[in-house]
Structures are given as C-alpha cells and as structure tokens.
Design a protein around this motif. Structure first.
Motif, PDB file in Angstrom:
ATOM      1  N   MET A 245       0.833  -1.197   0.000  1.00 18.41           N
ATOM      2  CA  MET A 245       0.000   0.000   0.000  1.00 18.41           C
ATOM      3  C   MET A 245       0.872   1.253   0.000  1.00 18.41           C
ATOM      4  SD  MET A 245      -2.865  -1.422   2.671  1.00 18.41           S
ATOM      5  CE  MET A 245      -3.744   0.089   2.913  1.00 18.41           C
ATOM      6  N   MET A 246       2.183   1.052   0.008  1.00 20.86           N
ATOM      7  CA  MET A 246       3.180   2.122  -0.040  1.00 20.86           C
ATOM      8  C   MET A 246       3.163   2.980   1.228  1.00 20.86           C
ATOM      9  SD  MET A 246       4.561   1.268  -2.853  1.00 20.86           S
ATOM     10  CE  MET A 246       5.708   2.577  -3.215  1.00 20.86           C
ATOM     11  N   ARG A 247       2.764   2.383   2.334  1.00 21.31           N
ATOM     12  CA  ARG A 247       2.776   3.090   3.615  1.00 21.31           C
ATOM     13  C   ARG A 247       4.045   2.790   4.394  1.00 21.31           C
ATOM     14  NH1 ARG A 247      -3.571   2.209   4.650  1.00 21.31           N
ATOM     15  NH2 ARG A 247      -4.239   3.970   3.367  1.00 21.31           N
TER      16      ARG A 247
ATOM     17  N   VAL B 276       9.071  -1.437  -4.695  1.00 24.66           N
ATOM     18  CA  VAL B 276       7.912  -2.302  -4.904  1.00 24.66           C
ATOM     19  C   VAL B 276       7.610  -2.407  -6.394  1.00 24.66           C
ATOM     20  CG1 VAL B 276       5.472  -2.662  -4.380  1.00 24.66           C
ATOM     21  CG2 VAL B 276       6.969  -1.601  -2.682  1.00 24.66           C
ATOM     22  N   PHE B 277       7.455  -3.647  -6.875  1.00 20.21           N
ATOM     23  CA  PHE B 277       7.100  -3.905  -8.265  1.00 20.21           C
ATOM     24  C   PHE B 277       5.773  -4.653  -8.296  1.00 20.21           C
ATOM     25  CE2 PHE B 277      11.769  -3.667  -8.419  1.00 20.21           C
ATOM     26  CZ  PHE B 277      11.916  -2.666  -9.356  1.00 20.21           C
ATOM     27  N   THR B 278       4.900  -4.261  -9.231  1.00 18.20           N
ATOM     28  CA  THR B 278       3.621  -4.938  -9.409  1.00 18.20           C
ATOM     29  C   THR B 278       3.370  -5.150 -10.901  1.00 18.20           C
ATOM     30  OG1 THR B 278       2.314  -2.907  -9.599  1.00 18.20           O
ATOM     31  CG2 THR B 278       2.631  -3.800  -7.378  1.00 18.20           C
TER      32      THR B 278
ATOM     33  N   ILE C 210       3.922   5.576  -6.048  1.00 20.59           N
ATOM     34  CA  ILE C 210       3.222   4.330  -6.356  1.00 20.59           C
ATOM     35  C   ILE C 210       4.252   3.300  -6.806  1.00 20.59           C
ATOM     36  CG2 ILE C 210       1.065   5.497  -6.909  1.00 20.59           C
ATOM     37  CD1 ILE C 210       1.731   5.101  -9.869  1.00 20.59           C
ATOM     38  N   PRO C 211       3.896   2.022  -6.767  1.00 20.24           N
ATOM     39  CA  PRO C 211       4.837   0.986  -7.198  1.00 20.24           C
ATOM     40  C   PRO C 211       5.163   1.109  -8.685  1.00 20.24           C
ATOM     41  CG  PRO C 211       2.932   0.019  -6.101  1.00 20.24           C
ATOM     42  CD  PRO C 211       2.638   1.455  -6.294  1.00 20.24           C
ATOM     43  N   VAL C 212       6.256   0.496  -9.072  1.00 20.08           N
ATOM     44  CA  VAL C 212       6.627   0.424 -10.480  1.00 20.08           C
ATOM     45  C   VAL C 212       5.816  -0.704 -11.102  1.00 20.08           C
ATOM     46  CG1 VAL C 212       8.496  -0.019 -12.103  1.00 20.08           C
ATOM     47  CG2 VAL C 212       8.946   1.260  -9.996  1.00 20.08           C
TER      48      VAL C 212
ATOM     49  N   PRO D  47      18.397  -4.151  -5.742  1.00 12.69           N
ATOM     50  CA  PRO D  47      18.521  -4.398  -4.298  1.00 12.69           C
ATOM     51  C   PRO D  47      17.301  -3.896  -3.544  1.00 12.69           C
ATOM     52  CG  PRO D  47      20.545  -3.445  -5.179  1.00 12.69           C
ATOM     53  CD  PRO D  47      19.504  -3.368  -6.272  1.00 12.69           C
ATOM     54  N   TYR D  48      16.892  -4.658  -2.534  1.00  8.87           N
ATOM     55  CA  TYR D  48      15.781  -4.321  -1.639  1.00  8.87           C
ATOM     56  C   TYR D  48      14.428  -4.277  -2.349  1.00  8.87           C
ATOM     57  CZ  TYR D  48      19.821  -3.352   1.158  1.00  8.87           C
ATOM     58  OH  TYR D  48      21.028  -3.483   1.792  1.00  8.87           O
ATOM     59  N   ALA D  49      14.280  -5.049  -3.424  1.00 11.17           N
ATOM     60  CA  ALA D  49      13.040  -5.082  -4.194  1.00 11.17           C
ATOM     61  C   ALA D  49      12.101  -6.177  -3.684  1.00 11.17           C
ATOM     62  CB  ALA D  49      13.347  -5.323  -5.666  1.00 11.17           C
TER      63      ALA D  49
END
Length: 146
Positions: free
Chosen positions: A53-55, A67-69, A107-109, A125-127
C-alpha cells in the motif's frame, strides 16, 4: 406456474455453476518474492499490506523498499491482491491514486510481465514483488510472513 418456478430454479443453478467455475482460474496462488538483499525477519500480513500500500517505505535496516507490481488487469495481480493482501484490486488502486494525486507518496513500479518482474527483482537491491511460481534464480528468495 410450477413449471415456471422449475425453469427459473434450473437457470439459477446453471448460472451458479458457471460463475463458480469462472472463479477457478488456472493461476496458482501468488508467491511474494524479494531480492536476496532484503533483511530476514518475522514479517506479518500487516507488514506486507503496508509495503504494497506504499505506507511502509523502508526495510528494518533503513534501506528503501522498491515495490514492483503487474498491471491491474493481470490475473496474477488480481490473485495476489485478493489472496495475499485480502483486499480487492480496485481498493489498492484507489489507495495508490490518492497518494499519487495528493502528492503524499509514490506508487509501485508497474511491470508488463512475470519475466520482467523476475529481472527487476533479481537486479534491484531491496526489491519486492510477486510471481506465479518460485523462480530459479539465486538472487531472488521467497518472502516469508505470518
């Protein structure tokens, strides 16, 4: 009159069967995956929801989460949101849009395919993201949570 009720009942049963089989897609439950640099710790469903939720924007070690979606219309994305985050895709999209339009967050990529998801997570890294199956890649591991 009884024949009319019988026909309606049969129609109702047929619609129910069709709808229930439509809900059974060939998509397996989504696996949450991360780059091997992501710190291991006991994560909860609340943590996962906050990340997607990008919080929650940083891992426990202070590194920024990438964050990838997949697209909202992708079957795997729909499955992931429903079964892993316990919400509907439109609810998640509404949260992202509100953050984007208000200027309060990012927002996510969004990626176009699972192969692109594998490439991005392995090389970033850190994905974090999700896949249909466990990938055969030493730079990616399953993300464990309770």
């Amino acid at each position: 009159m009884l024949q009319f009720v019988y026909i309606k009942l049969i129609s109702f049963i047929r619609v129910g069967i069709i709808v229930s089989t439509m809900g059974c897609s060939s998509v397996n439950a989504a696996e949450i995956v991360v780059n091997s640099t992501v710190p291991s710790k006991q994560y909860t469903l609340a943590d996962i929801r906050a990340v997607f939720m990008m919080r929650q924007r940083f891992w426990p070690n202070g590194e920024q989460i990438k964050v990838f979606t997949l697209s909202d219309s992708d079957l795997l994305h729909k499955d992931f949101v429903k079964n892993n985050l316990n919400m509907f895709p439109h609810q998640l999209r509404r949260i992202w849009d509100r953050m984007l339009f208000s200027g309060t967050g990012a927002i996510p990529v969004q990626l176009d395919s699972e192969q692109e998801m594998i490439d991005k997570i392995a090389n970033t890294p850190y994905a974090i993201g999700y896949l249909n199956n466990r990938p055969d890649n030493e730079k990616i591991r399953l993300f464990e949570y309770q």
